[in-house]
Design a protein around this motif. Structure first.
Motif, mmCIF file in Angstrom:
data_model
loop_
_atom_site.group_PDB
_atom_site.id
_atom_site.type_symbol
_atom_site.label_atom_id
_atom_site.label_comp_id
_atom_site.label_asym_id
_atom_site.label_seq_id
_atom_site.Cartn_x
_atom_site.Cartn_y
_atom_site.Cartn_z
ATOM 1 N N HIS A 29 -8.651 2.573 9.772
ATOM 2 C CA HIS A 29 -8.900 1.565 8.736
ATOM 3 C C HIS A 29 -8.621 2.194 7.373
ATOM 4 O O HIS A 29 -9.117 3.272 7.060
ATOM 5 N N GLN A 30 -7.820 1.508 6.568
ATOM 6 C CA GLN A 30 -7.443 2.035 5.258
ATOM 7 C C GLN A 30 -8.372 1.484 4.189
ATOM 8 O O GLN A 30 -8.459 0.274 4.001
ATOM 9 N N GLY B 70 0.812 -1.214 0.000
ATOM 10 C CA GLY B 70 0.000 0.000 0.000
ATOM 11 C C GLY B 70 0.843 1.261 0.000
ATOM 12 O O GLY B 70 2.069 1.240 -0.148
ATOM 13 N N HIS B 71 0.162 2.403 0.169
ATOM 14 C CA HIS B 71 0.826 3.696 0.194
ATOM 15 C C HIS B 71 1.450 3.959 1.561
ATOM 16 O O HIS B 71 0.900 3.586 2.594
ATOM 17 N N ALA C 72 -2.533 6.849 3.488
ATOM 18 C CA ALA C 72 -1.801 5.979 4.421
ATOM 19 C C ALA C 72 -2.445 6.081 5.790
ATOM 20 O O ALA C 72 -1.796 6.382 6.790
ATOM 21 N N ALA C 73 -3.755 5.847 5.839
ATOM 22 C CA ALA C 73 -4.507 6.016 7.084
ATOM 23 C C ALA C 73 -4.074 5.028 8.151
ATOM 24 O O ALA C 73 -4.265 5.282 9.351
ATOM 25 N N ARG C 74 -3.453 3.912 7.753
ATOM 26 C CA ARG C 74 -3.018 2.944 8.756
ATOM 27 C C ARG C 74 -1.901 3.489 9.628
ATOM 28 O O ARG C 74 -1.706 3.034 10.751
ATOM 29 N N THR C 75 -1.141 4.473 9.138
ATOM 30 C CA THR C 75 -0.129 5.095 9.977
ATOM 31 C C THR C 75 -0.749 5.933 11.097
ATOM 32 O O THR C 75 -0.047 6.301 12.040
ATOM 33 N N VAL D 152 -10.119 11.117 8.986
ATOM 34 C CA VAL D 152 -10.914 10.252 9.854
ATOM 35 C C VAL D 152 -11.055 8.895 9.190
ATOM 36 O O VAL D 152 -10.799 8.728 7.991
ATOM 37 N N GLY D 153 -11.490 7.896 9.971
ATOM 38 C CA GLY D 153 -11.671 6.546 9.440
ATOM 39 C C GLY D 153 -12.799 6.493 8.446
ATOM 40 O O GLY D 153 -13.771 7.247 8.523
ATOM 41 N N CYS D 154 -12.666 5.589 7.478
ATOM 42 C CA CYS D 154 -13.702 5.448 6.454
ATOM 43 C C CYS D 154 -14.783 4.501 6.941
ATOM 44 O O CYS D 154 -14.591 3.715 7.862
ATOM 45 N N HIS D 155 -15.955 4.586 6.293
ATOM 46 C CA HIS D 155 -17.051 3.664 6.577
ATOM 47 C C HIS D 155 -16.817 2.359 5.828
ATOM 48 O O HIS D 155 -16.396 2.342 4.681
ATOM 49 N N ARG D 156 -17.134 1.266 6.452
ATOM 50 C CA ARG D 156 -16.837 -0.018 5.860
ATOM 51 C C ARG D 156 -17.638 -0.253 4.575
ATOM 52 O O ARG D 156 -17.191 -0.938 3.684
ATOM 53 N N GLN D 157 -18.829 0.339 4.484
ATOM 54 C CA GLN D 157 -19.628 0.065 3.305
ATOM 55 C C GLN D 157 -19.091 0.792 2.076
ATOM 56 O O GLN D 157 -19.522 0.522 0.969
#
Length: 604
Positions: free
Chosen positions: A315-316, A38-39, A308-311, A359-364
């Motif tokens: 949730h990416q 990933g990024h 690179a939201a996991r950093t 912010v975290g993304c929505h799973r859907q």
């Protein structure tokens, strides 16, 4: 001014193979490193913790000029040199060092860094004297040092010349410490990575920054930690010098990056580190989790942490970044004097408001698109996740065994020279425990992502079924359309025949209307002529009415003359007969002028 921490970093060995491998992975579209997992992108927190520079404050932006003669003469006491285009933006490195009294000064082989710094400081003091009242001269020497520091350490460029673009910001030395020099370093690094040819072995800016960043996120074994408590973090590491050839190291590093286990990637290296003795981290923390435009005068670059939201511990979701790119920094051949705050007001305002919080993304919303060639990206990633899940479970099975072995070695001790020291065993235990924790967390994350991919695959299957049904309906509509197209020529022929008949009827009606109009016109002309003739017309009508009586009289006279042809006439011929003959001639001449209708009425 905020440069004390970075100046405490000892000379750093540059690792050219590592720098080139990182440059190979740079994606100039998304402005991030693109790895198989990933990024990844350096952030403002990385800059603050590794270099000790301030990342908050005023943006390093302003006006750039083509000719800095006035600035260099008044602030540095030096003359700039020009280029092929006539621009005078550079000062010579030798002239700048000579003005500082440091020309030819180098660290001796047996001299420590602190001793060398003290000796260089002494030479510099001799250059401008010991008089502390010479404030103007001291400020000028300080600006000379800052120009050299910016040009050859913090914002390095190729060549022997040093750019003067920061001179306007150095006019007021009291404001130098208010600028976000760390953010400017990040913008300069991004811009340099984006304009490379792919063969560079160095990076513009502060070269140790990218190396230490890779030590924390990608433990490839290219350095060893010598001081675990030093700050900034660049002081903790010592690069390892290899005797292998450059090409061999480059091939090994590229292969290691390609096959690097995703579970060993450290996404949050600072999660257990505090902010003690790091005021630059405390002040910059409000900007650590934000997408923002960073500025370094004519180098304006986007920092996209959402890729690179996991950093950030989030949730990416899958993102296809196609927009770009930075503003760009080349102004040769364009406007000579540019105010970058006015030229790009949106980016400047973005820094002022602090960017946008990630912010975290929505799973859907995490359904990946289709890969080229008809392969579903969800299937592709699901296969990868299964492999990574298997690796995580294998690592979880082997790590406790390794931890037990390390504990046994620590408890039993070792008397031979090959035994592992207690300190190293403790370090290994800590690393193993951290690896176990990361592996467990990664396993949970992989399970969650596997479930998401399965649900995404189910949704895609339903979508494919819908598309198949729609394709069938489209085929039926096309067949109906083809049938109608086959019947179309007959309908067109019938319509053309009907149109021909309509045209014939229309032409006959037009001819009839023209004849009727001609008849009406002749009748109207006759009536007008009759009115103009007046009495003559009335006389002609009386003649026509009595014409039958006149002819009988003529016949009677002729018969009487034949019966008395033997006798001589007793007198002149009767005048009425002569008069009647003239009237007959007159009536014959006037008859055609009365019109067709009157002539028919007067006939017997």
């Amino acid at each position: 001014m905020g440069f004390g921490s970075i100046l405490e970093i000892e000379p750093f060995f540059v690792d050219p193979p590592l720098i080139q491998v990182l440059r190979d992975r740079w994606d100039w579209v998304s402005r991030t490193f693109l790895f198989p997992w990933g990024h990844m992108v350096p952030s403002l927190e990385d800059v603050a913790r590794i270099t000790g520079l301030r990342v908050d404050g005023e943006a390093v932006t302003g006006v750039t000029y083509a000719d800095y003669t006035d600035f260099t003469q008044s602030l540095l006491g030096l003359e700039p040199h020009g280029d092929d285009l006539g621009d005078r933006r550079m000062v010579g490195r030798v002239a700048l060092l000579e003005s500082l009294g440091l020309i030819g000064v180098r660290q001796r082989a047996d001299e420590s860094l602190s001793a060398f710094v003290e000796r260089a400081a002494g030479l510099a003091r001799l250059a401008y004297g010991q008089d502390r009242e010479e404030t103007e001269r001291v400020d000028r020497d300080l600006r000379r040092f800052l120009v050299f520091f910016f040009g050859k350490m913090l914002f390095t460029t190729k060549g022997d010349g040093i750019h003067c673009r920061f001179l306007e910001l150095l006019g007021d030395l009291g404001r130098v410490g208010r600028y976000a020099w760390g953010a400017a370093l990040l913008a300069h690094t991004f811009a340099d990575l984006s304009v490379g040819t792919g063969m560079e072995t160095t990076v513009g800016g502060f070269a140790p920054f990218l190396q230490v960043w890779s030590y924390y996120y990608l433990p490839l074994g290219r350095a060893t930690q010598v001081d675990p408590d030093a700050v900034p973090l660049a002081r903790r590491w010592l690069p390892l010098v290899s005797t292998a050839t450059y090409n061999f190291q480059l091939d090994v590093l590229r292969r290691n990056i390609r096959d690097f286990p995703a579970l060993l990637v450290v996404w949050e290296p600072y999660v257990d580190q505090g902010d003690d003795d790091q005021p630059w981290v405390v002040s910059g923390r409000p900007l650590f989790r934000r997408d923002i435009w960073v500025h370094c005068l004519n180098e304006i670059e986007p920092l996209r942490l959402r890729l690179a939201a996991r950093t950030l511990g989030l949730h990416q979701r899958w993102l296809e970044e196609t927009e770009p790119r930075g503003i760009g920094r080349k102004t040769r051949g364009k406007a000579k004097t540019v105010d970058w705050r006015v030229r790009f007001p949106d980016q400047y305002a973005d820094w002022g408001r602090g960017g946008w919080l990630v912010v975290g993304c929505h799973r859907q919303h995490c359904v990946p698109p289709m890969l080229p060639g008809g392969v579903r990206r969800s299937q592709f990633h699901e296969a990868i996740e299964e492999v990574q899940l298997a690796e995580a479970r294998a690592a979880l099975e082997t790590l406790p065994t390794a931890q037990a072995t390390a504990e046994h070695t620590d408890a039993g001790g070792a008397s031979s020279s090959r035994s592992v020291p207690a300190v190293e065993v403790a370090s290994l235990q800590e690393q193993l425990a951290a690896a176990v924790t990361r592996a467990e967390r990664a396993e949970r994350d992989l399970l969650t992502r596997t479930e998401e991919l399965e649900s995404a695959l189910a949704r895609e299957t339903g979508t494919v079924a819908e598309l198949t049904e729609q394709s069938r309906q489209l085929t039926e509509l096309r067949s109906q359309l083809a049938q109608r197209e086959s019947d179309l020529p007959c309908d067109v022929a019938e319509l053309q025949a009907m149109l021909t008949l309509e045209r014939c009827d229309l032409e006959s009606q037009v001819v009839a209307e023209r004849l009727l109009k001609a008849s009406e016109e002749r009748y109207r002309c006759g009536r007008e002529c009759a009115r103009e003739q007046g009495r003559a017309s009335a006389y002609s009508e009386s003649i026509l009415v009595t014409s039958s009586q006149y002819e009988r009289n003529v016949r009677d006279v002729a018969a009487a003359q034949r019966s008395t042809s033997s006798r001589a006439p007793m007198g002149p011929p009767s005048l009425p007969a002569v008069v009647d003959q003239g009237e007959v001639e007159s009536s014959r001449r006037a008859g055609p002028a009365d019109g067709g209708e009157e002539s028919q009425v007067a006939s017997p």
